[in-house]
Motif scaffolding. Structure first.
Motif, PDB file in Angstrom:
ATOM      1  N   LEU A  32       0.823  -1.207   0.000  1.00 51.93           N
ATOM      2  CA  LEU A  32       0.000   0.000   0.000  1.00 51.93           C
ATOM      3  C   LEU A  32       0.858   1.259   0.000  1.00 51.93           C
ATOM      4  O   LEU A  32       0.572   2.224  -0.717  1.00 51.93           O
ATOM      5  CB  LEU A  32      -0.935  -0.008   1.214  1.00 51.93           C
ATOM      6  CG  LEU A  32      -2.044  -1.064   1.205  1.00 51.93           C
ATOM      7  CD1 LEU A  32      -2.769  -1.094   2.542  1.00 51.93           C
ATOM      8  CD2 LEU A  32      -3.035  -0.795   0.087  1.00 51.93           C
ATOM      9  N   SER A  33       1.921   1.257   0.806  1.00 52.45           N
ATOM     10  CA  SER A  33       2.809   2.422   0.848  1.00 52.45           C
ATOM     11  C   SER A  33       3.468   2.646  -0.509  1.00 52.45           C
ATOM     12  O   SER A  33       3.619   3.795  -0.953  1.00 52.45           O
ATOM     13  CB  SER A  33       3.885   2.218   1.920  1.00 52.45           C
ATOM     14  OG  SER A  33       3.309   2.034   3.186  1.00 52.45           O
ATOM     15  N   SER A  34       3.852   1.572  -1.163  1.00 48.26           N
ATOM     16  CA  SER A  34       4.483   1.700  -2.481  1.00 48.26           C
ATOM     17  C   SER A  34       3.498   2.255  -3.501  1.00 48.26           C
ATOM     18  O   SER A  34       3.867   3.066  -4.353  1.00 48.26           O
ATOM     19  CB  SER A  34       5.009   0.332  -2.934  1.00 48.26           C
ATOM     20  OG  SER A  34       5.918  -0.195  -1.986  1.00 48.26           O
ATOM     21  N   CYS A  35       2.247   1.819  -3.415  1.00 41.55           N
ATOM     22  CA  CYS A  35       1.227   2.350  -4.329  1.00 41.55           C
ATOM     23  C   CYS A  35       0.979   3.833  -4.056  1.00 41.55           C
ATOM     24  O   CYS A  35       0.789   4.613  -4.996  1.00 41.55           O
ATOM     25  CB  CYS A  35      -0.076   1.559  -4.182  1.00 41.55           C
ATOM     26  SG  CYS A  35       0.022  -0.132  -4.804  1.00 41.55           S
ATOM     27  N   VAL A  36       0.983   4.223  -2.775  1.00 42.33           N
ATOM     28  CA  VAL A  36       0.826   5.637  -2.435  1.00 42.33           C
ATOM     29  C   VAL A  36       1.980   6.448  -3.021  1.00 42.33           C
ATOM     30  O   VAL A  36       1.781   7.531  -3.581  1.00 42.33           O
ATOM     31  CB  VAL A  36       0.761   5.822  -0.903  1.00 42.33           C
ATOM     32  CG1 VAL A  36       0.873   7.300  -0.534  1.00 42.33           C
ATOM     33  CG2 VAL A  36      -0.534   5.253  -0.353  1.00 42.33           C
ATOM     34  N   SER A  37       3.196   5.914  -2.909  1.00 44.75           N
ATOM     35  CA  SER A  37       4.356   6.627  -3.472  1.00 44.75           C
ATOM     36  C   SER A  37       4.231   6.773  -4.979  1.00 44.75           C
ATOM     37  O   SER A  37       4.594   7.809  -5.542  1.00 44.75           O
ATOM     38  CB  SER A  37       5.646   5.878  -3.120  1.00 44.75           C
ATOM     39  OG  SER A  37       5.775   4.684  -3.868  1.00 44.75           O
ATOM     40  N   GLU A  38       3.697   5.743  -5.616  1.00 46.62           N
ATOM     41  CA  GLU A  38       3.517   5.807  -7.083  1.00 46.62           C
ATOM     42  C   GLU A  38       2.498   6.883  -7.447  1.00 46.62           C
ATOM     43  O   GLU A  38       2.708   7.661  -8.391  1.00 46.62           O
ATOM     44  CB  GLU A  38       3.049   4.440  -7.593  1.00 46.62           C
ATOM     45  CG  GLU A  38       3.101   4.275  -9.102  1.00 46.62           C
ATOM     46  CD  GLU A  38       4.508   4.092  -9.627  1.00 46.62           C
ATOM     47  OE1 GLU A  38       4.679   4.160 -10.846  1.00 46.62           O
ATOM     48  OE2 GLU A  38       5.435   3.904  -8.821  1.00 46.62           O
ATOM     49  N   ALA A  39       1.404   6.941  -6.713  1.00 46.46           N
ATOM     50  CA  ALA A  39       0.376   7.947  -6.996  1.00 46.46           C
ATOM     51  C   ALA A  39       0.891   9.353  -6.706  1.00 46.46           C
ATOM     52  O   ALA A  39       0.608  10.294  -7.460  1.00 46.46           O
ATOM     53  CB  ALA A  39      -0.872   7.658  -6.152  1.00 46.46           C
ATOM     54  N   MET A  40       1.644   9.512  -5.622  1.00 49.73           N
ATOM     55  CA  MET A  40       2.207  10.820  -5.296  1.00 49.73           C
ATOM     56  C   MET A  40       3.183  11.268  -6.372  1.00 49.73           C
ATOM     57  O   MET A  40       3.166  12.430  -6.809  1.00 49.73           O
ATOM     58  CB  MET A  40       2.909  10.776  -3.931  1.00 49.73           C
ATOM     59  CG  MET A  40       1.967  10.643  -2.744  1.00 49.73           C
ATOM     60  SD  MET A  40       2.832  10.285  -1.190  1.00 49.73           S
ATOM     61  CE  MET A  40       3.907  11.710  -1.066  1.00 49.73           C
ATOM     62  N   THR A  41       4.036  10.371  -6.818  1.00 51.80           N
ATOM     63  CA  THR A  41       5.017  10.713  -7.852  1.00 51.80           C
ATOM     64  C   THR A  41       4.324  11.098  -9.144  1.00 51.80           C
ATOM     65  O   THR A  41       4.734  12.035  -9.835  1.00 51.80           O
ATOM     66  CB  THR A  41       5.956   9.522  -8.098  1.00 51.80           C
ATOM     67  OG1 THR A  41       6.546   9.130  -6.870  1.00 51.80           O
ATOM     68  CG2 THR A  41       7.044   9.883  -9.084  1.00 51.80           C
ATOM     69  N   SER A  59      -1.737  12.776   1.437  1.00 55.46           N
ATOM     70  CA  SER A  59      -2.409  13.457   0.319  1.00 55.46           C
ATOM     71  C   SER A  59      -3.032  12.462  -0.644  1.00 55.46           C
ATOM     72  O   SER A  59      -3.970  12.796  -1.367  1.00 55.46           O
ATOM     73  CB  SER A  59      -1.416  14.355  -0.419  1.00 55.46           C
ATOM     74  OG  SER A  59      -0.309  13.605  -0.886  1.00 55.46           O
ATOM     75  N   LYS A  60      -2.505  11.264  -0.697  1.00 56.95           N
ATOM     76  CA  LYS A  60      -3.074  10.190  -1.524  1.00 56.95           C
ATOM     77  C   LYS A  60      -3.481   9.040  -0.611  1.00 56.95           C
ATOM     78  O   LYS A  60      -2.652   8.489   0.117  1.00 56.95           O
ATOM     79  CB  LYS A  60      -2.059   9.696  -2.565  1.00 56.95           C
ATOM     80  CG  LYS A  60      -1.603  10.758  -3.553  1.00 56.95           C
ATOM     81  CD  LYS A  60      -2.733  11.157  -4.481  1.00 56.95           C
ATOM     82  CE  LYS A  60      -2.254  12.185  -5.502  1.00 56.95           C
ATOM     83  NZ  LYS A  60      -3.343  12.601  -6.419  1.00 56.95           N
ATOM     84  N   GLY A  61      -4.757   8.681  -0.650  1.00 51.43           N
ATOM     85  CA  GLY A  61      -5.245   7.599   0.194  1.00 51.43           C
ATOM     86  C   GLY A  61      -4.947   6.237  -0.401  1.00 51.43           C
ATOM     87  O   GLY A  61      -4.583   6.108  -1.574  1.00 51.43           O
ATOM     88  N   PRO A  62      -5.107   5.167   0.381  1.00 51.61           N
ATOM     89  CA  PRO A  62      -4.780   3.820  -0.105  1.00 51.61           C
ATOM     90  C   PRO A  62      -5.671   3.351  -1.245  1.00 51.61           C
ATOM     91  O   PRO A  62      -5.187   2.722  -2.189  1.00 51.61           O
ATOM     92  CB  PRO A  62      -4.947   2.947   1.138  1.00 51.61           C
ATOM     93  CG  PRO A  62      -5.844   3.724   2.046  1.00 51.61           C
ATOM     94  CD  PRO A  62      -5.548   5.158   1.784  1.00 51.61           C
ATOM     95  N   ILE A  63      -6.985   3.650  -1.178  1.00 52.67           N
ATOM     96  CA  ILE A  63      -7.891   3.174  -2.222  1.00 52.67           C
ATOM     97  C   ILE A  63      -7.600   3.870  -3.547  1.00 52.67           C
ATOM     98  O   ILE A  63      -7.456   3.215  -4.601  1.00 52.67           O
ATOM     99  CB  ILE A  63      -9.359   3.402  -1.817  1.00 52.67           C
ATOM    100  CG1 ILE A  63      -9.691   2.603  -0.554  1.00 52.67           C
ATOM    101  CG2 ILE A  63     -10.297   2.998  -2.953  1.00 52.67           C
ATOM    102  CD1 ILE A  63      -9.602   1.115  -0.704  1.00 52.67           C
ATOM    103  N   SER A  64      -7.495   5.189  -3.530  1.00 51.45           N
ATOM    104  CA  SER A  64      -7.211   5.916  -4.771  1.00 51.45           C
ATOM    105  C   SER A  64      -5.851   5.533  -5.336  1.00 51.45           C
ATOM    106  O   SER A  64      -5.662   5.495  -6.551  1.00 51.45           O
ATOM    107  CB  SER A  64      -7.279   7.427  -4.525  1.00 51.45           C
ATOM    108  OG  SER A  64      -6.322   7.827  -3.563  1.00 51.45           O
ATOM    109  N   SER A  65      -4.890   5.232  -4.458  1.00 50.21           N
ATOM    110  CA  SER A  65      -3.557   4.826  -4.926  1.00 50.21           C
ATOM    111  C   SER A  65      -3.594   3.449  -5.571  1.00 50.21           C
ATOM    112  O   SER A  65      -2.944   3.208  -6.597  1.00 50.21           O
ATOM    113  CB  SER A  65      -2.565   4.834  -3.754  1.00 50.21           C
ATOM    114  OG  SER A  65      -2.438   6.126  -3.213  1.00 50.21           O
ATOM    115  N   LEU A  66      -4.350   2.518  -4.987  1.00 49.51           N
ATOM    116  CA  LEU A  66      -4.505   1.192  -5.586  1.00 49.51           C
ATOM    117  C   LEU A  66      -5.175   1.299  -6.954  1.00 49.51           C
ATOM    118  O   LEU A  66      -4.775   0.617  -7.918  1.00 49.51           O
ATOM    119  CB  LEU A  66      -5.330   0.293  -4.670  1.00 49.51           C
ATOM    120  CG  LEU A  66      -4.628  -0.245  -3.413  1.00 49.51           C
ATOM    121  CD1 LEU A  66      -5.640  -0.893  -2.482  1.00 49.51           C
ATOM    122  CD2 LEU A  66      -3.539  -1.240  -3.783  1.00 49.51           C
ATOM    123  N   ILE A  67      -6.197   2.145  -7.039  1.00 47.95           N
ATOM    124  CA  ILE A  67      -6.888   2.331  -8.319  1.00 47.95           C
ATOM    125  C   ILE A  67      -5.945   2.940  -9.344  1.00 47.95           C
ATOM    126  O   ILE A  67      -5.937   2.546 -10.518  1.00 47.95           O
ATOM    127  CB  ILE A  67      -8.142   3.210  -8.130  1.00 47.95           C
ATOM    128  CG1 ILE A  67      -9.192   2.446  -7.325  1.00 47.95           C
ATOM    129  CG2 ILE A  67      -8.716   3.647  -9.466  1.00 47.95           C
ATOM    130  CD1 ILE A  67     -10.430   3.245  -6.985  1.00 47.95           C
TER     131      ILE A  67
END
Length: 894
Positions: A433-442, A494-502
């Protein structure tokens, strides 16, 4: 001196490149191996004239060694260009040359063995990435050649055993250990072990559990005894040779994994005596750690210990006691948490920085976050990777029905160990989940270029770690998934887990294992509502940890609205026919299928008779674009059903069509789409076809009226016929059997109502009797159900007027044809409709039914003039189509 070395290196590359070019033009047999049948002079212009007499064979094994040790050159490489050609020659004509090459390489590796850094491979056989990391050229070339000879079955068990014995004999010089040989042994043993015959698996050997019965097993047991001399790996300063001996021991127990990294496979079946020695080595680590006052924190020793834990779990788990399991699980938790802390800290710091920097500095924040994740200590990652392998093995044990029933894992069922297992699982989920959040933030920082992929970069550096993360996440428990998502949500990033997974699921980045894991998480029953429904939906849940009620316990009113998340709305509701013109492997097509898979998975997770499901189905019926179905049949080849081959009785079905039809059948039978998504990436035409077939099958199961509405609008007769034949062949039999089975099991619990099912005729007879009145209805399911509507016929009527009989027949037809659930539910609702009618409740004058066919509500809106009551949905539709708000009967203003 350095200049001289560079000159020699460049000359070597020139020579190797020249030989590589010669081989590509005239072949290996003329350059590396030469066979002549008559006296021949080769290379007359060369300074070293070579004259061979009749029937003489010459090998330039040294030249092959030079190329293998060079490894890479400007125009090719040992693995990519030279080795395949060499092995092709060896397989046909020159088996002996491989022996010469191996001997030269082994001699070189033994001479330079002291230079070899301690390392062991994660899996067997070693990957190209693992071979590339070996710096010593002789050992690297030897491993590449031997592993390929064994993999391609050019070498058999005899050759593998001969090399194993040779290495074992070189391990000692008198009573002393040959340190150079000890350095090169582990990787070579790791490659050889899977190809050695330790015992005859086909024979019954009662003494096998008491003593070793093969030379390889005797050698391995000797090495186990040698390792038992040493103290625990981390109990204090390491003794001389201890690390090397432990590494050699570990190499005797290689692992392999299935193609999708779904499960770890043990390569050996040791005797009971060998297992006892291995367990003793493992327990020595636990005993000595308790006695030590200053444990050794050396990263290399922790890597060895973590690998030993993997082996002990794999081979000795059934002999573990409570202290063994506590030692294993506590270490796994510690090793996993070390990575979790580093990744979460990097992301949290980056998120804080994003709130306090200017737009010019955003790139620096993204690069800093990427750097902090990529530079995690390699030893920390290696230890965590081993922990993931061990945990994967434990999950396989816990999820094995046979093992669970045998009560061999009773200790792991206790609350204490269960909590530790859940914590480890949650930690692994938090990494993903943290990695997905980092991807969405980037991505939000680099929105225009989308050039930076932290997950992609990290995956390239530590591929097995990230593959195993994805594998364990897919197997994780629903409770652990929900807890991990709530845990990440608590940060308030700033990016939640669900939106980052999506974001990761629909991203163009090629991070396949994470895409699959993201879908599995998003489609989980306790999470899918957050992934599918918008926050503005009246009865969607927030992720607030304080809100702990289940989604299915909510009782929304009739005024509640269904709104899909924005990411799904554009892929489900706003599709246009332009989609049908883009490339069949285009990213947009893939994302449309993924969005529908999420939607269908969520729909399936809702109770069949729940109001939430009814409202979602109604929303899909009214808002979803039917272009998706047109797109599905672009990926399902129907030419077989439209051409002349259909008329041939013995015509064979195309294999791809059979596979797609099988996917549709499987989706219907299992109620799951995961099987079609497991191997979807990398995207290929065949995989898209399988997913399209599975989605169509699931649509027929969950949304039959929606599919039937699309089908009835098709004007192309050949397409109608082909689609019907496909459905009739692979989908209808399962759906019909399921419908009839559910009707037979249904409990209508009323003396006035009975149902008889005829499986052979695919029909249902419903009989309703009340006082001196009665009615028999026959419901027949067509062979292509549910594409074709069911046929409803009244076969008997007693004491019911013709007008009322016609109204009730029409209401039954409306129920079964509009039903997007099971027919059993439609029959049940129709029965309630009769009950209400006999109770004196008048039917709605618009639909002629007491209970509405869609929302199952009663007529409640009354006209103030004529007093007739209408269903709110019927009245709304009447007003919309008539373009006036007057009573349908008396025309008075409503």
């Amino acid at each position: 001196m350095k200049a001289l070395d560079l000159t020699q290196t460049s000359r070597s590359l020139v020579l190797v490149a020249l030989v590589d070019k010669l081989i590509s033009e005239i072949g290996v047999h003329k350059v590396i191996a030469v066979s002549v049948s008559h006296a021949t002079v080769l290379h007359e212009q060369a300074s070293d004239l070579l004259l061979f007499s009749e029937s003489t064979t010459s090998h330039r094994a040294w030249l092959a060694v030079e190329m293998l040790c060079t490894w890479k050159w400007p125009s090719g490489s040992a693995l990519g260009t030279f080795l395949p050609l060499l092995l092709e020659y060896v397989q046909k004509d020159g088996d002996s040359i491989s022996d010469f090459i191996v001997k030269i390489l082994l001699d070189g590796a033994l001479i330079y063995g002291a230079r070899v850094k301690l390392r062991f491979f994660i899996l067997s056989p070693p990957s190209k990435h693992e071979l590339d990391e070996i710096e010593e050229p002789f050992l690297r070339a030897l491993l590449a050649l031997v592993s390929t000879l064994l993999r391609d079955s050019i070498w058999g068990k005899e050759k593998a055993l001969a090399l194993f014995e040779l290495l074992a004999n070189n391990l000692y010089i008198g009573e002393a250990t040959n340190r150079n040989c000890l350095h090169i042994l582990p990787p070579l043993v790791h490659v050889l072990i899977p190809h050695l015959q330790f015992h005859d698996k086909g024979s019954i050997n009662p003494s096998r559990d008491l003593q070793s019965n093969s030379l390889p097993e005797s050698i391995v047991m000797d090495w186990l005894q040698k390792t038992l001399i040493f103290p625990s790996l981390i109990s204090g300063p390491p003794l001389e040779g201890m690390q090397e001996w432990f590494q050699l021991l570990i190499s005797c127990y290689p692992l392999s994994v299935t193609e999708d990294v779904g499960s770890s496979v043990l390569e050996r079946d040791p005797s009971m005596l060998e297992r006892e020695l291995l367990l003793s080595v493992f327990r020595r680590q636990r005993y000595d750690v308790h006695l030590s006052s200053a444990p050794n924190e050396s990263p290399e020793l922790h890597i060895l210990l973590s690998r030993l834990v993997v082996i002990a779990v794999g081979y000795c788990w059934d002999e573990f006691n409570e202290e063994d399991w506590e030692f294993v699980l506590s270490n796994l938790k510690c090793w996993i948490e070390a990575v979790v802390v580093v990744i979460e800290e990097a992301i949290e710091n980056a998120d804080l920085a994003l709130c306090n920097v200017s737009s010019v500095e955003l790139d620096f924040v993204a690069e800093a976050m990427e750097h902090n994740i990529l530079v995690i200590s390699p030893s920390c990652i290696d230890t965590a990777t081993n922990a993931l392998y061990a945990f994967n093995l434990i999950l396989a044990l816990v999820q094995s029905q046979e093992i669970v029933e045998s009560d061999k894992l009773t200790m792991l069922k206790t609350e204490r160990f269960g909590n530790i297992l859940n914590q480890i699982e949650e930690g692994i989920l938090r990494v993903l989940l943290s990695s997905c959040v980092s991807e969405a933030m980037t991505s939000s920082i680099h929105y225009e270029s989308h050039s930076l992929s932290i997950i992609g970069s990290a995956h390239d550096v530590h591929p097995w770690f990230w593959k195993m993360i994805g594998s364990v996440v897919v197997k994780s428990s629903p409770l652990a998934r929900e807890e991990a998502i709530r845990s990440v949500e608590r940060w308030g990033l700033s990016k939640g887990p669900i939106s980052s997974l999506i974001f990761v699921l629909f991203s163009s980045k090629q991070i396949y294992s994470f895409k699959h894991a993201a879908f599995v998480l998003l489609s989980s029953s306790r999470i899918s509502n957050w992934a599918v429904l918008s926050e503005n939906t009246s009865f969607s849940l927030s992720l607030n940890p304080a809100n702990d009620q289940g989604f299915h316990n909510i009782d929304p009113s009739s005024e509640d609205r269904i709104l899909l998340r924005g990411e799904l709305t554009c892929l489900v509701e706003k599709l246009t026919v332009e989609l049908l013109d883009i490339d069949f492997l285009a990213e947009q097509r893939v994302n449309v299928l993924l969005a529908w898979c999420l939607l269908l998975s969520h729909l399936l997770s809702l109770p069949s008779s729940s109001l939430e499901r009814e409202k979602l189905v109604q929303h899909i019926q009214e808002s979803a674009s039917s272009v998706i179905l047109d797109m599905l049949f672009q990926h399902i080849p129907l030419e077989f059903f439209t051409g002349s081959s259909l008329k041939k009785r013995d015509a064979e079905l195309p294999s791809q069509l059979s596979a797609i039809g099988g996917a549709a059948s499987r989706a219907i039978r299992t109620g799951s789409l995961l099987f079609a998504l497991e191997s979807l990436w990398p995207i290929q035409p065949e995989k898209m076809g399988l997913l399209a077939g599975a989605v169509f099958g699931m649509m027929l199961r969950l949304l039959p009226a929606y599919v039937r509405g699309w089908y009835s609008d098709i004007r192309d007769r050949s397409a109608l016929s082909a689609i019907e034949m496909f459905t009739k062949m692979w989908c209808s039999p399962h759906l019909i059997a399921d419908e009839l089975s559910q009707i037979k099991k249904a409990e209508f619990a009323d003396e006035s109502f009975s149902v008889a099912v005829s499986i052979s005729a695919n029909e249902v007879v419903a009989t309703y009797t009340k006082d001196e009145t009665g009615m028999d209805l026959v419901i027949r399911l067509p062979p292509s159900y549910p594409l074709r509507c069911v046929d409803v016929e009244c076969t008997r009527s007693l004491g019911i007027s013709e007008v009322k009989q016609r109204k009730w027949l029409l209401s039954m037809m409306a129920f079964v044809r509009n039903q997007n659930g099971a027919l059993a539910e439609a029959i049940q609702i129709w029965k309630h409709n009769f009950d209400k009618a006999f109770e004196g409740i008048e039917e709605c004058p618009i639909c002629y039914s007491v209970i509405h066919t869609a929302d199952h509500g009663l007529p409640r809106l009354a006209c103030k003039t004529c007093k007739h009551k209408f269903h709110s949905a019927c009245l709304y539709k009447w007003f919309s189509t008539a373009h006036k708000s007057t009573c349908p009967l008396c025309q008075s203003p409503f």
